[in-house]
Motif scaffolding. Sequence first.
Motif, PDB file in Angstrom:
ATOM      1  N   ARG A 144       0.822  -1.220   0.000  1.00 39.10           N
ATOM      2  CA  ARG A 144       0.000   0.000   0.000  1.00 39.10           C
ATOM      3  C   ARG A 144       0.858   1.274   0.000  1.00 39.10           C
ATOM      4  N   ALA A 145       1.859   1.329   0.857  1.00 39.15           N
ATOM      5  CA  ALA A 145       2.722   2.518   0.898  1.00 39.15           C
ATOM      6  C   ALA A 145       3.471   2.684  -0.416  1.00 39.15           C
ATOM      7  N   SER A 146       3.918   1.579  -0.985  1.00 35.66           N
ATOM      8  CA  SER A 146       4.630   1.640  -2.268  1.00 35.66           C
ATOM      9  C   SER A 146       3.734   2.200  -3.366  1.00 35.66           C
ATOM     10  N   ILE A 147       2.482   1.821  -3.361  1.00 30.53           N
ATOM     11  CA  ILE A 147       1.527   2.351  -4.345  1.00 30.53           C
ATOM     12  C   ILE A 147       1.390   3.856  -4.163  1.00 30.53           C
ATOM     13  N   ASP A 148       1.303   4.306  -2.906  1.00 29.33           N
ATOM     14  CA  ASP A 148       1.188   5.738  -2.636  1.00 29.33           C
ATOM     15  C   ASP A 148       2.416   6.504  -3.130  1.00 29.33           C
ATOM     16  N   TRP A 149       3.573   5.856  -3.113  1.00 30.24           N
ATOM     17  CA  TRP A 149       4.800   6.465  -3.628  1.00 30.24           C
ATOM     18  C   TRP A 149       4.850   6.414  -5.157  1.00 30.24           C
ATOM     19  N   GLY A 150       3.941   5.694  -5.787  1.00 37.02           N
ATOM     20  CA  GLY A 150       3.943   5.577  -7.241  1.00 37.02           C
ATOM     21  C   GLY A 150       4.926   4.543  -7.754  1.00 37.02           C
ATOM     22  N   VAL A 151       5.218   3.535  -6.933  1.00 39.50           N
ATOM     23  CA  VAL A 151       6.184   2.505  -7.303  1.00 39.50           C
ATOM     24  C   VAL A 151       5.575   1.574  -8.351  1.00 39.50           C
ATOM     25  N   TYR A 152       6.332   1.351  -9.432  1.00 37.68           N
ATOM     26  CA  TYR A 152       5.918   0.429 -10.493  1.00 37.68           C
ATOM     27  C   TYR A 152       6.350  -0.997 -10.159  1.00 37.68           C
ATOM     28  N   GLY A 153       7.510  -1.137  -9.541  1.00 42.99           N
ATOM     29  CA  GLY A 153       8.054  -2.442  -9.193  1.00 42.99           C
ATOM     30  C   GLY A 153       9.387  -2.252  -8.501  1.00 42.99           C
ATOM     31  N   VAL A 154       9.857  -3.269  -7.828  1.00 42.59           N
ATOM     32  CA  VAL A 154      11.129  -3.169  -7.120  1.00 42.59           C
ATOM     33  C   VAL A 154      12.270  -3.543  -8.059  1.00 42.59           C
ATOM     34  N   PRO A 155      13.416  -2.948  -7.892  1.00 45.64           N
ATOM     35  CA  PRO A 155      13.715  -1.832  -6.998  1.00 45.64           C
ATOM     36  C   PRO A 155      13.380  -0.484  -7.634  1.00 45.64           C
ATOM     37  N   GLU A 156      13.087   0.460  -6.778  1.00 44.05           N
ATOM     38  CA  GLU A 156      12.964   1.861  -7.155  1.00 44.05           C
ATOM     39  C   GLU A 156      13.602   2.666  -6.032  1.00 44.05           C
ATOM     40  N   THR A 157      14.201   3.783  -6.409  1.00 45.50           N
ATOM     41  CA  THR A 157      14.923   4.594  -5.440  1.00 45.50           C
ATOM     42  C   THR A 157      14.540   6.054  -5.616  1.00 45.50           C
ATOM     43  N   PHE A 158      14.266   6.707  -4.502  1.00 48.33           N
ATOM     44  CA  PHE A 158      13.854   8.107  -4.485  1.00 48.33           C
ATOM     45  C   PHE A 158      14.877   8.943  -3.735  1.00 48.33           C
ATOM     46  N   ILE A 159      14.997  10.190  -4.148  1.00 49.61           N
ATOM     47  CA  ILE A 159      15.771  11.165  -3.383  1.00 49.61           C
ATOM     48  C   ILE A 159      14.760  12.135  -2.787  1.00 49.61           C
ATOM     49  N   VAL A 160      14.819  12.284  -1.465  1.00 53.83           N
ATOM     50  CA  VAL A 160      13.921  13.184  -0.749  1.00 53.83           C
ATOM     51  C   VAL A 160      14.764  14.310  -0.164  1.00 53.83           C
ATOM     52  N   GLY A 161      14.360  15.544  -0.447  1.00 58.13           N
ATOM     53  CA  GLY A 161      15.071  16.703   0.079  1.00 58.13           C
ATOM     54  C   GLY A 161      14.823  16.896   1.561  1.00 58.13           C
ATOM     55  N   PRO A 162      15.622  17.756   2.205  1.00 59.86           N
ATOM     56  CA  PRO A 162      15.457  17.982   3.647  1.00 59.86           C
ATOM     57  C   PRO A 162      14.099  18.568   4.025  1.00 59.86           C
ATOM     58  N   ASP A 163      13.395  19.143   3.049  1.00 59.68           N
ATOM     59  CA  ASP A 163      12.065  19.693   3.311  1.00 59.68           C
ATOM     60  C   ASP A 163      10.967  18.635   3.192  1.00 59.68           C
TER      61      ASP A 163
END
Length: 192
Positions: A144-163
């Motif tokens: 469920r959380a992966s879907i909310d992040w828009g994940v298509y399939g593993v692996p996927e990697t995101f960069i999140v800024g300090p904000d």
Amino acid sequence: MAEAAERPRSRLIFILPGLVFVALVVLFGVQLTSGRNPAEVPSVLINKPVPAFNLAPLEGLVANGQPVPGFSNQDLKGRVTVVNVWASWCAPCRQEHPLLVDLARDPSIRVVGINQKDNPDNARRFLGALGNPYAAVGVDPNGRASIDWGVYGVPETFIVGPDGTIRHKHIGPLTPENFSAFKERLNQIPRA
């Protein structure tokens, strides 16, 4: 007279699949020659706050004698964070793992993992065998959380800024060939 009307229809039945095939070949050809990187699928979440979530820790995972925590969207504020979505059953996750271990050595970057649809024992064995680059591991048992992040399939990697906003999404495994470009993107994010 009825036979004459049937002939154009029967010809159409034979011609239509060929026309559909030619249209698909043209479409795929245009996509292949467009020069666009298929690993860079546009995401509507880029430059938006990370979705709200709260993931429990991977039970029994310990680092330096302490339990490794789970994490939530609130934990992704204050510093640059790399969020990697992975699973022990994912062969490309195994291939990219040494690069994540290397990335986690940079003290200015926090690396966390979302363990998607995995068996906890297998996930712990995976990290035990390959090393644990993650400061936190959140368990996403139903995806469920992966879907909310828009994940298509593993692996996927995101960069999140300090904000707490998603600055970049990398689809597929990090590889020696794309790792320099990923780190360059990472270094463009101002540190808090």
